[in-house]
Structure formats: C-alpha cells, structure tokens
Design a protein around this motif. Structure first.
Motif, PDB file in Angstrom:
ATOM      1  N   VAL A 291       0.596  -1.349  -0.270  1.00 37.95           N
ATOM      2  CA  VAL A 291      -0.204   0.061   0.037  1.00 37.95           C
ATOM      3  C   VAL A 291       0.720   0.899  -0.218  1.00 37.95           C
ATOM      4  CG1 VAL A 291      -1.820  -0.693   0.735  1.00 37.95           C
ATOM      5  CG2 VAL A 291      -0.724   0.178   2.214  1.00 37.95           C
TER       6      VAL A 291
ATOM      7  N   GLU B 199     -11.303  -0.194   1.701  1.00 41.86           N
ATOM      8  CA  GLU B 199     -10.801  -0.559  -0.016  1.00 41.86           C
ATOM      9  C   GLU B 199      -9.842   0.447  -0.430  1.00 41.86           C
ATOM     10  OE1 GLU B 199     -14.609   1.279  -1.991  1.00 41.86           O
ATOM     11  OE2 GLU B 199     -15.882  -0.475  -0.712  1.00 41.86           O
ATOM     12  N   MET B 200      -9.010   0.574   0.137  1.00 45.96           N
ATOM     13  CA  MET B 200      -7.569   0.779  -0.383  1.00 45.96           C
ATOM     14  C   MET B 200      -7.210   0.427  -1.748  1.00 45.96           C
ATOM     15  SD  MET B 200      -5.062   1.392   3.319  1.00 45.96           S
ATOM     16  CE  MET B 200      -5.855   2.693   4.188  1.00 45.96           C
ATOM     17  N   GLN B 201      -5.965   0.789  -2.490  1.00 44.84           N
ATOM     18  CA  GLN B 201      -5.537   0.589  -3.702  1.00 44.84           C
ATOM     19  C   GLN B 201      -4.215   0.058  -3.484  1.00 44.84           C
ATOM     20  OE1 GLN B 201      -7.579   0.525  -6.796  1.00 44.84           O
ATOM     21  NE2 GLN B 201      -8.666   1.407  -5.150  1.00 44.84           N
ATOM     22  N   ARG B 202      -4.069  -1.079  -4.478  1.00 48.20           N
ATOM     23  CA  ARG B 202      -2.538  -1.794  -4.629  1.00 48.20           C
ATOM     24  C   ARG B 202      -1.496  -0.878  -4.548  1.00 48.20           C
ATOM     25  NH1 ARG B 202      -6.463  -3.353  -6.448  1.00 48.20           N
ATOM     26  NH2 ARG B 202      -6.145  -3.143  -8.646  1.00 48.20           N
ATOM     27  N   ASN B 203      -0.304  -1.432  -3.706  1.00 49.99           N
ATOM     28  CA  ASN B 203       0.658  -0.301  -4.102  1.00 49.99           C
ATOM     29  C   ASN B 203       1.603  -1.550  -4.580  1.00 49.99           C
ATOM     30  OD1 ASN B 203       2.772   0.804  -4.723  1.00 49.99           O
ATOM     31  ND2 ASN B 203       3.316   1.647  -2.917  1.00 49.99           N
TER      32      ASN B 203
ATOM     33  N   THR C 164      -0.445  -6.766  -9.854  1.00 51.97           N
ATOM     34  CA  THR C 164      -1.640  -7.423 -10.215  1.00 51.97           C
ATOM     35  C   THR C 164      -1.771  -8.244 -11.708  1.00 51.97           C
ATOM     36  OG1 THR C 164      -3.104  -6.042  -8.347  1.00 51.97           O
ATOM     37  CG2 THR C 164      -4.471  -7.355  -9.752  1.00 51.97           C
TER      38      THR C 164
ATOM     39  N   TYR D 192     -14.573  -2.878  -5.985  1.00 55.79           N
ATOM     40  CA  TYR D 192     -13.933  -3.088  -4.487  1.00 55.79           C
ATOM     41  C   TYR D 192     -14.624  -4.380  -4.606  1.00 55.79           C
ATOM     42  CZ  TYR D 192     -10.314  -3.085  -1.616  1.00 55.79           C
ATOM     43  OH  TYR D 192      -9.108  -3.776  -1.537  1.00 55.79           O
TER      44      TYR D 192
ATOM     45  N   PHE E 252     -14.026  -6.887  -7.748  1.00 55.88           N
ATOM     46  CA  PHE E 252     -12.619  -7.179  -7.362  1.00 55.88           C
ATOM     47  C   PHE E 252     -11.901  -7.939  -6.140  1.00 55.88           C
ATOM     48  CE2 PHE E 252      -8.185  -6.336  -5.981  1.00 55.88           C
ATOM     49  CZ  PHE E 252      -7.469  -6.549  -7.091  1.00 55.88           C
TER      50      PHE E 252
ATOM     51  N   TRP F 289      -3.121 -11.510  -6.576  1.00 56.60           N
ATOM     52  CA  TRP F 289      -2.299  -9.699  -5.991  1.00 56.60           C
ATOM     53  C   TRP F 289      -2.134  -9.873  -4.474  1.00 56.60           C
ATOM     54  CZ3 TRP F 289      -4.991  -6.731  -2.528  1.00 56.60           C
ATOM     55  CH2 TRP F 289      -6.822  -6.880  -1.826  1.00 56.60           C
TER      56      TRP F 289
END
Length: 438
Positions: free
Chosen positions: A103, A225-229, A232, A242, A245, A252
């Motif tokens: 993240v 609902e944090m985005q991935r760093n 993926t 979300y 997904f 991921w």
C-alpha cells in the motif's frame, strides 16, 4: 626455521622492486575483482532468516483458466487471490499465517515544517512481525482482535517515526494516513533483511528493496478499500466495484505460513491439496495443477533472486583471477631464475631441495599476504563504487567477516599455487653447473 624463511621472504620483496610490485599488483587486482563479485553473490544468495527458513512456506494454488494449459506449465501467478488468501488466514493450519499486499498512503504530519508525503508500506496481519522476527524499538504489533475488527492501528519503521516525531516514543499517538486516523502501536527498529524474502514481489527493487515505512492491518486496508501498491494479475474482465474485485480470481496477495517444525511440511502439503479439492468442487481451480509449497531458500531460487547473470559474472571474475595467476607465474619464474647462482651455492653448502622449496614457497606466501592486503583495499573500493550505482546495490555491496577472511585465504592460496611451478624449477638447479659458471 619458518621465521627465518619468512624474514627472507620479506627481504626478498626489496629485490627487483619493480618486478615485485608488478606481481603484487597483478595478484591484488585479480583477487579484488573476484572477491568483489563473490561478495555480492554471497550476500544475494545468503539465508535471510536461518533459524526459520525451513519452516516458513509460501503456498501456491493455480487458479488460472484451463484453456491452453498443459501439465507442467508455470502457475498462473506467484501470488494468490483474495478468496484463497482469506481462506488460508481463517484456517487453523500451521503455527502462524499472514497475507501481504503493498500500500502507499499519503501522510499528513502534525509538524508544520513537514509537508504531506506518501509512505510505502504493507497491509498484513499481526502474525507478520513474529513470523519474520521483526525487531521492535517501541511498542509491539497489533492483536488478533485488531485483525478481526479491522482496527485502524499502525506500526511505523524507525526511519518514518524519527521523521515524524524525532527521538520521542510515538506509541499511543494518532496520525493521519490515507485520510484516516491511525493509532500508533509500535515502532520497528532498523530491520535490514538481505535478501528481503517476503517482498520479492511488489517492490521496485524486489528482494533488495529498502525497508517498508509502515504496516497496517490487512482487514483495515480492505475495509477502507485501499488500492494496491504492487503487481496484480487478472486473466478475465472484472466487474466494477471493490467487492467485485475481491470476489474475482485476480491474484495480488502474498501468503506465508509458519509451521512448528520443518517436518510439518507434509501435513501442510496435505492440507493444501485437500483445500484445492474442495475449491474444485465449487467450480474453481479448473486447471487441477499441482499445489506448491516453497520454503524460504526454495522461494528465492524459484523467484530467481540470484539470476544466471550474477553467476556468470562470478565465473568471469574467477576467470580473470586465473589469468592474473598465469601472469604471476611468469613473473615468479623471471624472479627466481636470476637467483639460480644463489641456489647453486646453497645446494653446494649442503641445503637440500626440500629446504630450497620451503624457502621459495614461503617467499611466494609473503607476496600473497601483501597482495591480499592490497586486494582487500581494492575490493572495498570496488564495492563502494558499486554501492553508489543504486540503493538496491547498497544493500548487497558490503563485505562481512566471512568474505574478509576469504579474501586473505584466496590471496595466499593463489600466490602459493602460482609459486609451485617457479619454486619447483628453482629446486632443479644443478650446483656443479652454477659453480662452474661463477
């Protein structure tokens, strides 16, 4: 007698100083080149957690589509879907279980002299810190109850804590990260793991990335609902939203399981196979591919952390060392050949071939010691230059005690090997012929 021959060897360095300097420099350059390369390979291929490496496992189940799949093909991905990762977390298999994904959170410091910035980190579980022997400077990791509730708690790296709070203990304070208030429960001490085996996937420099700056609960990241760093992989279209997904077969998340002992591997493999069978009954895992387990060393090999290019570089460096030894042999032959009259007189006075051999071999050892010291200095210089190329190389371009001792041993052994032929030739001098020529 050894001390006498050693002193003779030291004095011999002053004979033909130009030739001696050339020998020492040739040997030093060869040793430095090979040691610098070997040092990097040694650090890259080391065991990052030797007390646990045989009981920490990466499980992989292949959830790829069956089209164009042939038995023996590589898995769909080296990570897991959210569904599989959560199922493993909720199981009772092993001693500890964790799930990891990267993240990046914008940090808004309370300090007015620091502007907002983005910190990189991990969404994981409380077991993470005990599994990987993370050292704490202040506080501790969060509790299983925090994992279950998705509490907004955070663990900081020492570097980030000092940036935000100086030398003060920040445990118990609250900070704004990603638009949410997080309570600080712990601060990790400096944690240099090389290679960083748990972060091979999802960071710019892979296994040689810098320390993560902060850690938050996996469930908290999902709740927000944090985005991935990180990476993926999706092999089919995913519906908007979300939750869609999370329900997809996108991979991921990195999963790890710790067992009580290495002998529990078979039990873990059996569990993983049974899990895959259950999932196939639900219409998933259609490839019916083998389910894989990798311990730490196997995982690093599978991910090719030490690539063929690194190994080839080491072989080329040793080839250069051999070339330097060949040149050293030629220089020693030249140096010893001019001492044939001296050998002849010593033989005539009663010195045996064995004594002559021992004397000359000790002299080459002295050359090796001097070459080792110079080679060590050159190796340190080479590693410093390599470390300046990137932050990732800074982690691997450093010499430990093992390589320090290896440098001297290699220099001395190289000199001894190079001196065997010249020394043997010196022992073959015929005293009568040398005396007649005087």
């Amino acid at each position: 007698m050894f001390q006498y021959y050693f002193l003779l060897g030291v004095r011999s360095l002053r004979r033909n100083p130009a030739l001696t300097a050339l020998m020492v420099l040739t040997l030093a350059i060869g040793v430095a080149a090979s040691i610098a390369t070997l040092t990097i390979l040694h650090v890259m291929s080391g065991d990052p957690i030797p007390n646990k490496s045989s009981r920490l496992f990466v499980p992989l189940v292949d959830n790829g589509q069956p089209e164009n799949y042939k038995p023996g093909d590589e898995p769909n991905d080296r990570q897991m879907s959210y569904r599989d990762a959560v199922n493993l977390l909720n199981s009772k298999v092993g001693e500890r279980r964790t799930a990891i994904f990267g993240v990046g959170l914008p940090i808004e410091p309370d300090r007015k002299d620091i502007g907002a910035f983005t910190a990189r980190g991990l969404a994981t579980t409380g077991d993470f810190f005990n599994m990987f022997d993370s050292p704490f400077l202040h506080g501790q990791g969060w509790s299983p109850a925090d994992d279950k509730s998705g509490a907004d708690v955070i663990v900081l790296s020492r570097q980030l804590a000092e940036k935000l709070y100086g030398d003060a203990d920040p445990v118990g304070k609250r900070m704004l990260a990603g638009g949410f208030q997080y309570q600080i429960v712990g601060v990790l001490d400096t944690w240099t793991v090389v290679p960083r085996f748990h972060r091979v996937i999802g960071s710019n420099d892979g296994a040689f990335s810098e320390e993560d700056e902060m850690f938050i609960p996996f469930t908290s990241a999902i709740r927000h609902e944090m985005q991935r760093n990180g990476s993926t992989s999706c092999y089919e279209d995913v519906a908007p939203g979300y939750q869609a997904f999370l329900d997809s077969e996108c991979t991921w998340i990195q999963s790890w399981i710790e067992t009580r002992s290495a002998s529990d591997r078979a039990e873990l493999q059996s569990f993983l196979d049974s899990y895959a069978i259950e999932q196939r009954k639900l219409g998933r895992l259609k490839r019916a591919a083998p389910n894989m387990l990798y311990d730490v060393r196997e995982w690093l090999d599978y991910m090719k952390v030490v690539g063929n290019d690194n190994k080839l570089s080491a072989w080329l460096a040793f080839g250069f060392l051999v070339l330097c030894l060949v040149n050293t042999i030629g220089l020693l032959l030249a140096k010893f050949s001019v001492r044939a009259p001296e050998v002849g007189i010593r033989r005539a006075l009663g010195a045996s071939r064995r004594e002559i051999f021992t004397q000359f071999l000790i002299e080459t050892t002295v050359v090796g010691l001097v070459g080792g010291v110079l080679g060590l200095l050159l190796a340190f210089g080479a590693l410093a230059l390599i470390a300046m190329q990137s932050k990732a190389l800074t982690l691997v371009a450093h010499m430990d005690w093992v390589m320090l001792i290896t440098t001297f041993a290699m220099a001395v052994m190289s000199a001894v090997l190079a001196g065997l032929l010249p020394t043997w030739r010196a022992c073959q001098v015929t005293p009568a012929i040398q005396l007649k020529s005087q």
